[in-house]
Design a protein around this motif. Structure first.
Motif, PDB file in Angstrom:
ATOM      1  N   VAL A 147      24.275  43.430  64.000  1.00  0.00           N
ATOM      2  CA  VAL A 147      22.855  44.006  63.906  1.00  0.00           C
ATOM      3  C   VAL A 147      22.473  44.562  65.072  1.00  0.00           C
ATOM      4  O   VAL A 147      21.176  44.786  65.306  1.00  0.00           O
ATOM      5  CB  VAL A 147      22.118  42.627  63.730  1.00  0.00           C
ATOM      6  N   GLY A 148      23.202  44.956  65.979  1.00  0.00           N
ATOM      7  CA  GLY A 148      22.835  45.771  67.189  1.00  0.00           C
ATOM      8  C   GLY A 148      21.995  45.133  68.386  1.00  0.00           C
ATOM      9  O   GLY A 148      22.236  43.803  68.603  1.00  0.00           O
ATOM     10  N   MET A 149      20.813  45.344  68.627  1.00  0.00           N
ATOM     11  CA  MET A 149      20.111  44.736  69.794  1.00  0.00           C
ATOM     12  C   MET A 149      18.974  43.936  68.947  1.00  0.00           C
ATOM     13  O   MET A 149      17.843  43.499  69.678  1.00  0.00           O
ATOM     14  CB  MET A 149      19.496  45.905  70.566  1.00  0.00           C
ATOM     15  N   LYS A 150      19.258  43.431  67.784  1.00  0.00           N
ATOM     16  CA  LYS A 150      18.224  42.922  67.107  1.00  0.00           C
ATOM     17  C   LYS A 150      17.664  41.586  67.806  1.00  0.00           C
ATOM     18  O   LYS A 150      16.376  41.245  68.128  1.00  0.00           O
ATOM     19  CB  LYS A 150      18.634  42.299  65.769  1.00  0.00           C
ATOM     20  N   TYR A 151      18.246  40.856  68.381  1.00  0.00           N
ATOM     21  CA  TYR A 151      18.373  39.470  68.924  1.00  0.00           C
ATOM     22  C   TYR A 151      17.827  39.603  70.262  1.00  0.00           C
ATOM     23  O   TYR A 151      16.804  38.866  70.825  1.00  0.00           O
ATOM     24  CB  TYR A 151      19.521  38.467  68.855  1.00  0.00           C
ATOM     25  N   PHE A 152      18.083  40.849  70.953  1.00  0.00           N
ATOM     26  CA  PHE A 152      17.669  41.244  72.220  1.00  0.00           C
ATOM     27  C   PHE A 152      16.196  41.463  72.205  1.00  0.00           C
ATOM     28  O   PHE A 152      15.244  41.158  73.064  1.00  0.00           O
ATOM     29  CB  PHE A 152      18.211  42.176  72.916  1.00  0.00           C
ATOM     30  N   GLY A 192      33.314  35.705  73.335  1.00  0.00           N
ATOM     31  CA  GLY A 192      32.487  35.260  72.390  1.00  0.00           C
ATOM     32  C   GLY A 192      30.936  35.866  72.515  1.00  0.00           C
ATOM     33  O   GLY A 192      29.876  35.601  71.740  1.00  0.00           O
ATOM     34  N   MET A 193      30.709  36.353  73.677  1.00  0.00           N
ATOM     35  CA  MET A 193      29.433  37.151  74.006  1.00  0.00           C
ATOM     36  C   MET A 193      29.029  38.184  72.944  1.00  0.00           C
ATOM     37  O   MET A 193      27.895  38.632  72.967  1.00  0.00           O
ATOM     38  CB  MET A 193      29.432  37.554  75.345  1.00  0.00           C
ATOM     39  N   LYS A 194      30.128  38.651  72.130  1.00  0.00           N
ATOM     40  CA  LYS A 194      29.769  39.564  71.226  1.00  0.00           C
ATOM     41  C   LYS A 194      28.932  38.966  70.093  1.00  0.00           C
ATOM     42  O   LYS A 194      28.057  39.843  69.212  1.00  0.00           O
ATOM     43  CB  LYS A 194      31.052  40.327  70.835  1.00  0.00           C
ATOM     44  N   LEU A 195      28.764  37.664  70.032  1.00  0.00           N
ATOM     45  CA  LEU A 195      28.076  37.169  68.893  1.00  0.00           C
ATOM     46  C   LEU A 195      26.562  37.622  69.139  1.00  0.00           C
ATOM     47  O   LEU A 195      25.644  37.439  68.236  1.00  0.00           O
ATOM     48  CB  LEU A 195      28.194  35.608  68.994  1.00  0.00           C
ATOM     49  N   ALA A 196      26.217  37.922  70.352  1.00  0.00           N
ATOM     50  CA  ALA A 196      24.583  38.298  70.500  1.00  0.00           C
ATOM     51  C   ALA A 196      24.395  39.582  69.776  1.00  0.00           C
ATOM     52  O   ALA A 196      23.065  40.045  69.499  1.00  0.00           O
ATOM     53  CB  ALA A 196      24.637  38.732  72.029  1.00  0.00           C
ATOM     54  N   PHE A 197      25.338  40.406  69.208  1.00  0.00           N
ATOM     55  CA  PHE A 197      25.201  41.623  68.739  1.00  0.00           C
ATOM     56  C   PHE A 197      25.418  41.295  67.211  1.00  0.00           C
ATOM     57  O   PHE A 197      25.412  42.343  66.287  1.00  0.00           O
ATOM     58  CB  PHE A 197      26.070  42.658  69.246  1.00  0.00           C
ATOM     59  N   TYR A 198      25.639  40.355  66.570  1.00  0.00           N
ATOM     60  CA  TYR A 198      25.824  39.845  65.465  1.00  0.00           C
ATOM     61  C   TYR A 198      25.142  38.725  64.711  1.00  0.00           C
ATOM     62  O   TYR A 198      24.488  37.782  65.514  1.00  0.00           O
ATOM     63  CB  TYR A 198      27.513  39.556  64.957  1.00  0.00           C
ATOM     64  N   GLU A 199      24.963  38.812  63.415  1.00  0.00           N
ATOM     65  CA  GLU A 199      24.049  37.885  62.866  1.00  0.00           C
ATOM     66  C   GLU A 199      25.194  36.729  62.359  1.00  0.00           C
ATOM     67  O   GLU A 199      26.075  36.971  61.385  1.00  0.00           O
ATOM     68  CB  GLU A 199      23.545  38.191  61.599  1.00  0.00           C
ATOM     69  N   TYR A 200      25.131  35.547  62.978  1.00  0.00           N
ATOM     70  CA  TYR A 200      26.230  34.401  62.647  1.00  0.00           C
ATOM     71  C   TYR A 200      26.158  34.129  61.338  1.00  0.00           C
ATOM     72  O   TYR A 200      24.878  33.588  60.897  1.00  0.00           O
ATOM     73  CB  TYR A 200      26.003  33.354  63.849  1.00  0.00           C
ATOM     74  N   SER A 257      23.416  33.171  67.487  1.00  0.00           N
ATOM     75  CA  SER A 257      23.140  34.568  68.024  1.00  0.00           C
ATOM     76  C   SER A 257      22.077  34.860  68.915  1.00  0.00           C
ATOM     77  O   SER A 257      22.219  35.427  69.842  1.00  0.00           O
ATOM     78  CB  SER A 257      23.021  35.436  66.640  1.00  0.00           C
ATOM     79  N   PHE A 258      20.876  34.153  68.672  1.00  0.00           N
ATOM     80  CA  PHE A 258      19.898  34.261  69.508  1.00  0.00           C
ATOM     81  C   PHE A 258      20.022  33.622  70.827  1.00  0.00           C
ATOM     82  O   PHE A 258      19.885  34.258  71.778  1.00  0.00           O
ATOM     83  CB  PHE A 258      18.712  33.758  69.025  1.00  0.00           C
ATOM     84  N   ALA A 259      20.612  32.504  70.885  1.00  0.00           N
ATOM     85  CA  ALA A 259      21.039  31.844  71.965  1.00  0.00           C
ATOM     86  C   ALA A 259      21.866  32.635  72.845  1.00  0.00           C
ATOM     87  O   ALA A 259      21.984  32.610  74.038  1.00  0.00           O
ATOM     88  CB  ALA A 259      21.681  30.542  72.003  1.00  0.00           C
ATOM     89  N   THR A 260      23.079  33.264  72.549  1.00  0.00           N
ATOM     90  CA  THR A 260      24.017  33.781  72.896  1.00  0.00           C
ATOM     91  C   THR A 260      23.373  35.190  73.788  1.00  0.00           C
ATOM     92  O   THR A 260      23.907  35.536  74.681  1.00  0.00           O
ATOM     93  CB  THR A 260      25.077  34.383  71.892  1.00  0.00           C
ATOM     94  N   ALA A 261      22.348  35.693  73.064  1.00  0.00           N
ATOM     95  CA  ALA A 261      21.716  36.949  73.531  1.00  0.00           C
ATOM     96  C   ALA A 261      21.009  36.530  74.671  1.00  0.00           C
ATOM     97  O   ALA A 261      21.128  37.260  75.969  1.00  0.00           O
ATOM     98  CB  ALA A 261      20.699  37.760  72.434  1.00  0.00           C
ATOM     99  N   ALA A 262      20.342  35.294  74.760  1.00  0.00           N
ATOM    100  CA  ALA A 262      19.462  34.818  75.975  1.00  0.00           C
ATOM    101  C   ALA A 262      20.513  34.593  77.113  1.00  0.00           C
ATOM    102  O   ALA A 262      20.097  34.793  78.363  1.00  0.00           O
ATOM    103  CB  ALA A 262      18.715  33.640  75.487  1.00  0.00           C
ATOM    104  N   SER A 263      21.693  33.916  76.765  1.00  0.00           N
ATOM    105  CA  SER A 263      22.936  33.827  77.570  1.00  0.00           C
ATOM    106  C   SER A 263      23.311  35.231  78.330  1.00  0.00           C
ATOM    107  O   SER A 263      23.670  35.157  79.541  1.00  0.00           O
ATOM    108  CB  SER A 263      23.813  32.737  77.083  1.00  0.00           C
TER     109      SER A 263
END
Length: 298
Positions: free
Chosen positions: A52-57, A35-43, A265-271
């Motif tokens: 969306v690539g590195m948008k949330y990072f 599920g960590m791939k969600l950090a690179f997607y807009e849920y 997605s934002f929370a997954t990027a932080a995690s």
């Protein structure tokens, strides 16, 4: 059927007993990695997620709150590692010095009990213990003529409360591995040392402590790997509006952004950022320890 398979078949009940543990780690620790791939997607609740690539990072690193959260995480974790790490070792050494076996076992049982309490219960105990109106600590302070102080709403003391409560909970349980290493020392080493005229101090410093070196290195490396985990359960139970700015960590930030604000997605990027840093710290510490001392976590 090979001899190894035959032995496994004979021990099949032991392997069956391992199934719940494997299921737990697979469901709660391995499967979520996908599920960590969600950090690179807009849920999106409806429709496909959009890459969306590195948008949330990028958004994460440009968020001022995240800088404060990261600093709080590092400070609280570093305090716990530096202060708490040597305490189980010292406690195990002290337990080993007790000659009365029944008394030592009683101390062990008492010291292990806090580990099995939830942070809800522990927080309740410490609230009573530190209460400005009826707590033991403030009662002692007032006996010496000083005014009562609410430590749990004081920004300058709340981090120390977290460290002390964590130490109270973990010192006994964490000492088990060191006590086991001490018990495993061959009696012949003690006998040879006594023949050579060694006293208890020499025994502890020249025999006991060197045998604790490997578990100490291993546990220290693992603790460094958990540097980004400052204790979600503990802080959720100890936090309040007065001190939240001092103990708001990455885990509480992820909890607040992801579960309360639904920014998955934002929370997954932080995690994911926290997890990657943890892996890097474990590997770096392991290889540095291997290079300097020829001993590491594996």
């Amino acid at each position: 059927m090979s001899s190894r398979l035959m032995q496994m078949w004979k021990d099949k009940m032991l392997y069956i007993m391992l199934v719940p543990a494997f299921a737990y780690f697979f469901i709660f620790h391995i499967w979520p990695i996908l599920g960590m791939k969600l950090a690179f997607y807009e849920y999106r609740i409806i429709g496909d997620n959009v890459f969306v690539g590195m948008k949330y990072f990028t958004a994460l690193f440009n968020t001022p709150v995240f800088t404060n959260v990261l600093m709080n995480t590092l400070i609280v974790s570093a305090m716990k590692i530096v202060i708490i790490f040597p305490l189980p070792v010292i406690f195990a050494l002290l337990l080993n010095e007790f000659r009365n076996g029944s008394f030592r076992k009683s101390i062990q049982v008492i010291s292990y009990l806090p580990h099995f309490l939830s942070w809800v219960v522990i927080a309740g105990i410490w609230f009573e213990f530190m209460s400005p109106s009826k707590g033991i600590v403030n009662g002692i302070i007032q006996l010496f003529g000083f005014p009562a102080h609410d430590f749990l709403t004081d920004k300058s003391s709340i981090r120390w409360i977290l460290v002390l409560s964590e130490a109270w909970r973990s010192i006994g349980w964490d000492s088990i591995i060191f006590l086991a290493a001490i018990i495993g020392i061959s009696p012949s080493l003690y006998e040879a040392a006594y023949v050579d005229g060694a006293n208890r101090w020499h025994i502890v410093t020249k025999i006991v402590i060197p045998h604790l070196y490997i578990p100490m290195v291993t546990i220290f490396i693992l603790n460094i790997g958990f540097l980004m985990n400052a204790g979600l359960d503990q802080i959720l139970n100890f936090t309040n509006d007065a001190v939240n700015s001092k103990i708001d960590i990455i885990d509480t930030y992820v909890y607040r952004v992801g579960l309360l604000n639904f920014e998955y997605s934002f929370a997954t990027a932080a995690s994911l950022f926290k997890s990657v840093i943890g892996v890097i710290l474990v590997l770096s510490t392991h290889f540095i320890s291997k290079k300097l001392t020829s001993k590491g976590a594996w």
